[in-house]
Design a protein around this motif. Sequence first.
Motif, PDB file in Angstrom:
ATOM      1  N   TYR A   1      10.745  13.815  -2.679  1.00  0.00           N
ATOM      2  CA  TYR A   1      12.024  13.856  -3.623  1.00  0.00           C
ATOM      3  C   TYR A   1      12.669  12.649  -3.807  1.00  0.00           C
ATOM      4  O   TYR A   1      13.749  12.695  -4.427  1.00  0.00           O
ATOM      5  CB  TYR A   1      13.020  14.854  -2.793  1.00  0.00           C
ATOM      6  CG  TYR A   1      12.467  16.422  -3.126  1.00  0.00           C
ATOM      7  CD1 TYR A   1      12.680  16.855  -4.434  1.00  0.00           C
ATOM      8  CD2 TYR A   1      11.873  17.124  -2.056  1.00  0.00           C
ATOM      9  CE1 TYR A   1      12.547  18.277  -4.541  1.00  0.00           C
ATOM     10  CE2 TYR A   1      11.733  18.186  -2.567  1.00  0.00           C
ATOM     11  CZ  TYR A   1      11.866  18.814  -3.606  1.00  0.00           C
ATOM     12  OH  TYR A   1      11.490  20.311  -3.831  1.00  0.00           O
ATOM     13  N   MET A   2      12.116  11.472  -3.432  1.00  0.00           N
ATOM     14  CA  MET A   2      13.000  10.276  -3.351  1.00  0.00           C
ATOM     15  C   MET A   2      11.749   9.214  -3.549  1.00  0.00           C
ATOM     16  O   MET A   2      10.766   8.942  -2.773  1.00  0.00           O
ATOM     17  CB  MET A   2      13.467   9.897  -2.432  1.00  0.00           C
ATOM     18  CG  MET A   2      14.386   8.635  -2.341  1.00  0.00           C
ATOM     19  SD  MET A   2      15.456   8.157  -1.026  1.00  0.00           S
ATOM     20  CE  MET A   2      16.854   9.709  -1.105  1.00  0.00           C
ATOM     21  N   ASP A   3      11.785   8.366  -4.954  1.00  0.00           N
ATOM     22  CA  ASP A   3      10.652   7.352  -4.958  1.00  0.00           C
ATOM     23  C   ASP A   3      10.872   6.125  -4.079  1.00  0.00           C
ATOM     24  O   ASP A   3       9.878   5.634  -3.833  1.00  0.00           O
ATOM     25  CB  ASP A   3      10.767   7.061  -6.564  1.00  0.00           C
ATOM     26  CG  ASP A   3      10.043   8.196  -7.445  1.00  0.00           C
ATOM     27  OD1 ASP A   3       9.343   8.923  -7.033  1.00  0.00           O
ATOM     28  OD2 ASP A   3      10.388   8.173  -8.749  1.00  0.00           O
ATOM     29  N   SER A   4      12.146   5.866  -4.042  1.00  0.00           N
ATOM     30  CA  SER A   4      12.225   4.725  -2.887  1.00  0.00           C
ATOM     31  C   SER A   4      11.980   4.989  -1.768  1.00  0.00           C
ATOM     32  O   SER A   4      11.870   6.155  -1.129  1.00  0.00           O
ATOM     33  CB  SER A   4      13.727   4.289  -3.039  1.00  0.00           C
ATOM     34  OG  SER A   4      14.359   4.101  -4.257  1.00  0.00           O
ATOM     35  N   ILE A   5      11.296   4.211  -0.903  1.00  0.00           N
ATOM     36  CA  ILE A   5      10.763   4.029   0.363  1.00  0.00           C
ATOM     37  C   ILE A   5      11.986   3.281   1.206  1.00  0.00           C
ATOM     38  O   ILE A   5      11.973   2.131   1.217  1.00  0.00           O
ATOM     39  CB  ILE A   5       9.345   3.286   0.547  1.00  0.00           C
ATOM     40  CG1 ILE A   5       8.203   4.067  -0.227  1.00  0.00           C
ATOM     41  CG2 ILE A   5       9.070   3.206   2.137  1.00  0.00           C
ATOM     42  CD1 ILE A   5       7.063   3.442  -0.224  1.00  0.00           C
TER      43      ILE A   5
ATOM     44  N   LYS B   1       0.965  -1.147   0.001  1.00  0.00           N
ATOM     45  CA  LYS B   1       0.102   0.083  -0.010  1.00  0.00           C
ATOM     46  C   LYS B   1       0.848   1.315   0.017  1.00  0.00           C
ATOM     47  O   LYS B   1       0.578   2.310  -0.583  1.00  0.00           O
ATOM     48  CB  LYS B   1      -1.049   0.010   1.185  1.00  0.00           C
ATOM     49  CG  LYS B   1      -1.951  -0.958   1.194  1.00  0.00           C
ATOM     50  CD  LYS B   1      -2.958  -1.123   2.417  1.00  0.00           C
ATOM     51  CE  LYS B   1      -3.974  -2.191   2.434  1.00  0.00           C
ATOM     52  NZ  LYS B   1      -4.604  -2.517   3.697  1.00  0.00           N
ATOM     53  N   LEU B   2       1.873   1.230   0.792  1.00  0.00           N
ATOM     54  CA  LEU B   2       2.776   2.491   0.819  1.00  0.00           C
ATOM     55  C   LEU B   2       3.252   2.596  -0.641  1.00  0.00           C
ATOM     56  O   LEU B   2       3.537   3.793  -1.107  1.00  0.00           O
ATOM     57  CB  LEU B   2       4.045   2.139   1.568  1.00  0.00           C
ATOM     58  CG  LEU B   2       3.560   2.242   3.398  1.00  0.00           C
ATOM     59  CD1 LEU B   2       5.016   1.696   3.993  1.00  0.00           C
ATOM     60  CD2 LEU B   2       2.936   3.262   3.935  1.00  0.00           C
ATOM     61  N   GLU B   3       3.853   1.554  -1.183  1.00  0.00           N
ATOM     62  CA  GLU B   3       4.758   1.588  -2.564  1.00  0.00           C
ATOM     63  C   GLU B   3       3.656   2.304  -3.548  1.00  0.00           C
ATOM     64  O   GLU B   3       3.725   3.338  -4.244  1.00  0.00           O
ATOM     65  CB  GLU B   3       5.085   0.293  -2.963  1.00  0.00           C
ATOM     66  CG  GLU B   3       6.312  -0.186  -2.056  1.00  0.00           C
ATOM     67  CD  GLU B   3       6.596  -1.522  -2.408  1.00  0.00           C
ATOM     68  OE1 GLU B   3       7.783  -1.933  -1.990  1.00  0.00           O
ATOM     69  OE2 GLU B   3       5.924  -2.339  -3.088  1.00  0.00           O
TER      70      GLU B   3
END
Length: 226
Positions: A170-174, A75-77
């Motif tokens: 600013y960053m797609d990676s979690i 869900k976060l992604e």
Amino acid sequence: MKSDLMIRHYYRAWLLTALIVTMVFASVSAGEDFRINRDYLEQAEIKYGEGAVLRLLEWEEMIRTTDRNKTDLKKLEKVNQFFNTRIMYATDIEIWGVEDYWATPFEFLSRNAGDCEDFAIAKYFTLKAIGVKEERLNILYVKALQYGIAHMVLAYYETPEAEPLILDNYMDSILLASKRRDILPVFGFNASGLWSSRQRAQGNLSGRSDRLRPWQDLQAKMHKDW
């Protein structure tokens, strides 16, 4: 991002803004039953164009169709990607002509632009709507160390003692907070209360999020949107 000189302003604002959570998404939490007020869609098309309506309907569809049985990480992604890939970053001066403006998710999607707090707030509301527990989410004020300025992100805690995952426009990676050496947590909030970074780890509140008057203008605006 904001100037570090606005820290005190943010601290006061967050105490007030936390009140939005319980009001704004009372009906969104229904998930599958979520419907954007069609009057709002008509107004959005008049003010911002057909693209605004399409974005709002995509958001509605995403909330309605997300499988509630998916893991929180999935869900976060999904939510992080939804906003990071659709909405442009712009300052409040550029969008609204004022130094600081906290947009509702409706305004954020309609304008197709926002700054860091708009991204964090929209992700927070949306994750709640698709079944992520409120106590696992904190809208988090941080200092961007490389630039020495204030910034806002969303933090997810699997358990109260867990190291949080950080969702950042600013960053797609979690990433885990320990991997984000470029930011320094200061304090955060959700509808339940306000914490400093140290108190959050200890499970202690800095204060109740309902101890101050709400932003009445924003409440009226959200009520109208619904």
